[in-house]
Design a protein around this motif. Structure first.
Motif, mmCIF file in Angstrom:
data_model
loop_
_atom_site.group_PDB
_atom_site.id
_atom_site.type_symbol
_atom_site.label_atom_id
_atom_site.label_comp_id
_atom_site.label_asym_id
_atom_site.label_seq_id
_atom_site.Cartn_x
_atom_site.Cartn_y
_atom_site.Cartn_z
ATOM 1 N N PHE A 1 -3.149 -38.010 1.401
ATOM 2 C CA PHE A 1 -4.562 -38.275 1.678
ATOM 3 C C PHE A 1 -4.754 -38.353 3.193
ATOM 4 C CE2 PHE A 1 -3.478 -39.993 -2.418
ATOM 5 C CZ PHE A 1 -4.569 -39.727 -3.229
ATOM 6 N N ASP A 2 -5.665 -37.581 3.743
ATOM 7 C CA ASP A 2 -5.945 -37.583 5.186
ATOM 8 C C ASP A 2 -6.875 -38.746 5.510
ATOM 9 O OD1 ASP A 2 -6.470 -37.090 7.836
ATOM 10 O OD2 ASP A 2 -7.423 -35.148 7.513
ATOM 11 N N THR A 3 -6.299 -39.929 5.654
ATOM 12 C CA THR A 3 -7.100 -41.138 5.853
ATOM 13 C C THR A 3 -7.640 -41.273 7.273
ATOM 14 O OG1 THR A 3 -5.080 -42.396 6.262
ATOM 15 C CG2 THR A 3 -5.904 -42.370 4.019
ATOM 16 N N GLU A 4 -6.936 -40.694 8.256
ATOM 17 C CA GLU A 4 -7.423 -40.796 9.639
ATOM 18 C C GLU A 4 -8.731 -40.038 9.826
ATOM 19 O OE1 GLU A 4 -5.553 -41.554 13.745
ATOM 20 O OE2 GLU A 4 -4.987 -39.530 13.111
ATOM 21 N N TYR B 1 -10.961 -39.720 7.628
ATOM 22 C CA TYR B 1 -11.976 -40.530 6.961
ATOM 23 C C TYR B 1 -12.397 -41.725 7.824
ATOM 24 C CZ TYR B 1 -14.161 -43.653 3.585
ATOM 25 O OH TYR B 1 -15.046 -44.501 2.938
ATOM 26 N N PHE B 2 -11.438 -42.480 8.332
ATOM 27 C CA PHE B 2 -11.750 -43.676 9.115
ATOM 28 C C PHE B 2 -12.055 -43.378 10.578
ATOM 29 C CE2 PHE B 2 -9.237 -45.840 5.709
ATOM 30 C CZ PHE B 2 -10.239 -46.684 5.277
ATOM 31 N N GLY B 3 -11.601 -42.235 11.088
ATOM 32 C CA GLY B 3 -11.777 -41.884 12.497
ATOM 33 C C GLY B 3 -10.459 -42.062 13.241
ATOM 34 N N GLU B 4 -10.242 -41.221 14.220
ATOM 35 C CA GLU B 4 -8.985 -41.242 14.968
ATOM 36 C C GLU B 4 -8.732 -42.615 15.592
ATOM 37 O OE1 GLU B 4 -6.753 -38.884 18.581
ATOM 38 O OE2 GLU B 4 -8.459 -37.936 17.590
ATOM 39 N N GLY B 5 -7.549 -43.146 15.331
ATOM 40 C CA GLY B 5 -7.161 -44.440 15.887
ATOM 41 C C GLY B 5 -7.730 -45.648 15.164
ATOM 42 N N ASN B 6 -8.492 -45.429 14.087
ATOM 43 C CA ASN B 6 -9.132 -46.547 13.383
ATOM 44 C C ASN B 6 -8.398 -46.977 12.122
ATOM 45 O OD1 ASN B 6 -11.217 -46.729 15.243
ATOM 46 N ND2 ASN B 6 -12.449 -45.210 14.162
ATOM 47 N N THR B 7 -7.186 -46.462 11.927
ATOM 48 C CA THR B 7 -6.405 -46.848 10.764
ATOM 49 C C THR B 7 -4.931 -46.904 11.122
ATOM 50 O OG1 THR B 7 -5.830 -46.306 8.471
ATOM 51 C CG2 THR B 7 -6.293 -44.448 9.930
ATOM 52 N N PHE C 1 -2.612 -46.265 8.939
ATOM 53 C CA PHE C 1 -2.010 -45.179 8.176
ATOM 54 C C PHE C 1 -2.834 -43.897 8.354
ATOM 55 C CE2 PHE C 1 -1.034 -49.058 5.733
ATOM 56 C CZ PHE C 1 0.350 -48.986 5.726
ATOM 57 N N PRO C 2 -2.410 -42.971 9.207
ATOM 58 C CA PRO C 2 -3.161 -41.723 9.350
ATOM 59 C C PRO C 2 -3.123 -40.881 8.079
ATOM 60 C CG PRO C 2 -1.158 -41.653 10.680
ATOM 61 C CD PRO C 2 -1.262 -43.030 10.106
ATOM 62 N N GLU C 3 -2.101 -41.103 7.261
ATOM 63 C CA GLU C 3 -2.013 -40.475 5.950
ATOM 64 C C GLU C 3 -1.526 -41.519 4.951
ATOM 65 O OE1 GLU C 3 -0.700 -35.892 6.853
ATOM 66 O OE2 GLU C 3 0.887 -37.367 6.540
ATOM 67 N N ALA C 4 -2.021 -41.412 3.737
ATOM 68 C CA ALA C 4 -1.482 -42.204 2.634
ATOM 69 C C ALA C 4 -0.772 -41.217 1.717
ATOM 70 C CB ALA C 4 -2.596 -42.930 1.889
ATOM 71 N N VAL C 5 0.504 -41.477 1.450
ATOM 72 C CA VAL C 5 1.315 -40.564 0.656
ATOM 73 C C VAL C 5 1.742 -41.269 -0.628
ATOM 74 C CG1 VAL C 5 3.427 -39.177 0.598
ATOM 75 C CG2 VAL C 5 2.118 -39.387 2.728
ATOM 76 N N VAL C 6 1.550 -40.573 -1.741
ATOM 77 C CA VAL C 6 1.943 -41.101 -3.040
ATOM 78 C C VAL C 6 2.821 -40.054 -3.724
ATOM 79 C CG1 VAL C 6 1.134 -41.940 -5.282
ATOM 80 C CG2 VAL C 6 -0.242 -42.363 -3.227
ATOM 81 N N SER D 1 -8.026 -49.130 2.580
ATOM 82 C CA SER D 1 -8.668 -49.797 3.707
ATOM 83 C C SER D 1 -7.930 -49.326 4.957
ATOM 84 C CB SER D 1 -8.609 -51.320 3.561
ATOM 85 O OG SER D 1 -7.368 -51.825 3.998
ATOM 86 N N PRO D 2 -8.406 -49.656 6.162
ATOM 87 C CA PRO D 2 -7.727 -49.179 7.365
ATOM 88 C C PRO D 2 -6.298 -49.688 7.536
ATOM 89 C CG PRO D 2 -9.953 -49.872 7.908
ATOM 90 C CD PRO D 2 -9.685 -50.313 6.494
#
Length: 129
Positions: free
Chosen positions: A84-87, A89-95, A97-102, A119-120
């Motif tokens: 999941f490309d979480t960065e 979604y939240f914006g660069e530097g705002n999380t 975990f830049p990726e969530a891997v399952v 969440s971030p």
């Protein structure tokens, strides 16, 4: 009314905002068969919809089979990875975990629904129904 979906689906909820996480790019990779580590890899992509869900996957460039065709051809248990490309979604530097891997295992013919609570600074997942 039945809706079309692949045998692997997912759902992302933004727990900080209390709503579905929309427009998250997700990559599905796998199909290495248990006991056969070089049995091939397949890649599919999609983007979460307005309800934070992915029901159907598009073959990535160079992929020759749909997910349904790939899953049908696999004999035995296989291992898959959702990224999941979480960065984005939240914006660069705002999380954190830049990726969530399952990573999970799939047995032939079964449906797998993988929810992600996000969440971030944390994420949680489980096998859904």
């Amino acid at each position: 009314m039945a809706t079309e979906s692949d045998l692997i689906t997912c759902h992302v909820l933004d727990t900080t905002a209390g709503r579905p996480a929309t427009n998250i790019t997700v990559r599905l990779q796998g199909a290495e068969t248990k006991g056969q580590p070089n049995s091939g890899a397949h890649t599919y992509t999609s983007v979460t919809d307005a309800d934070g869900r992915i029901k159907l996957w598009e073959p990535a460039p160079g992929e020759t089979s749909s997910l349904a065709e790939t899953l049908k051809a696999i004999e035995g248990r296989s291992q898959w990875r959702l990224t999941f490309d979480t960065e984005s979604y939240f914006g660069e530097g705002n999380t954190f975990f830049p990726e969530a891997v399952v990573v999970f295992r799939v047995d032939p013919g079964q449906h797998y629904h993988v929810p992600l609570l996000l969440s971030p600074f944390t994420y949680t997942t489980y096998r859904g129904s």
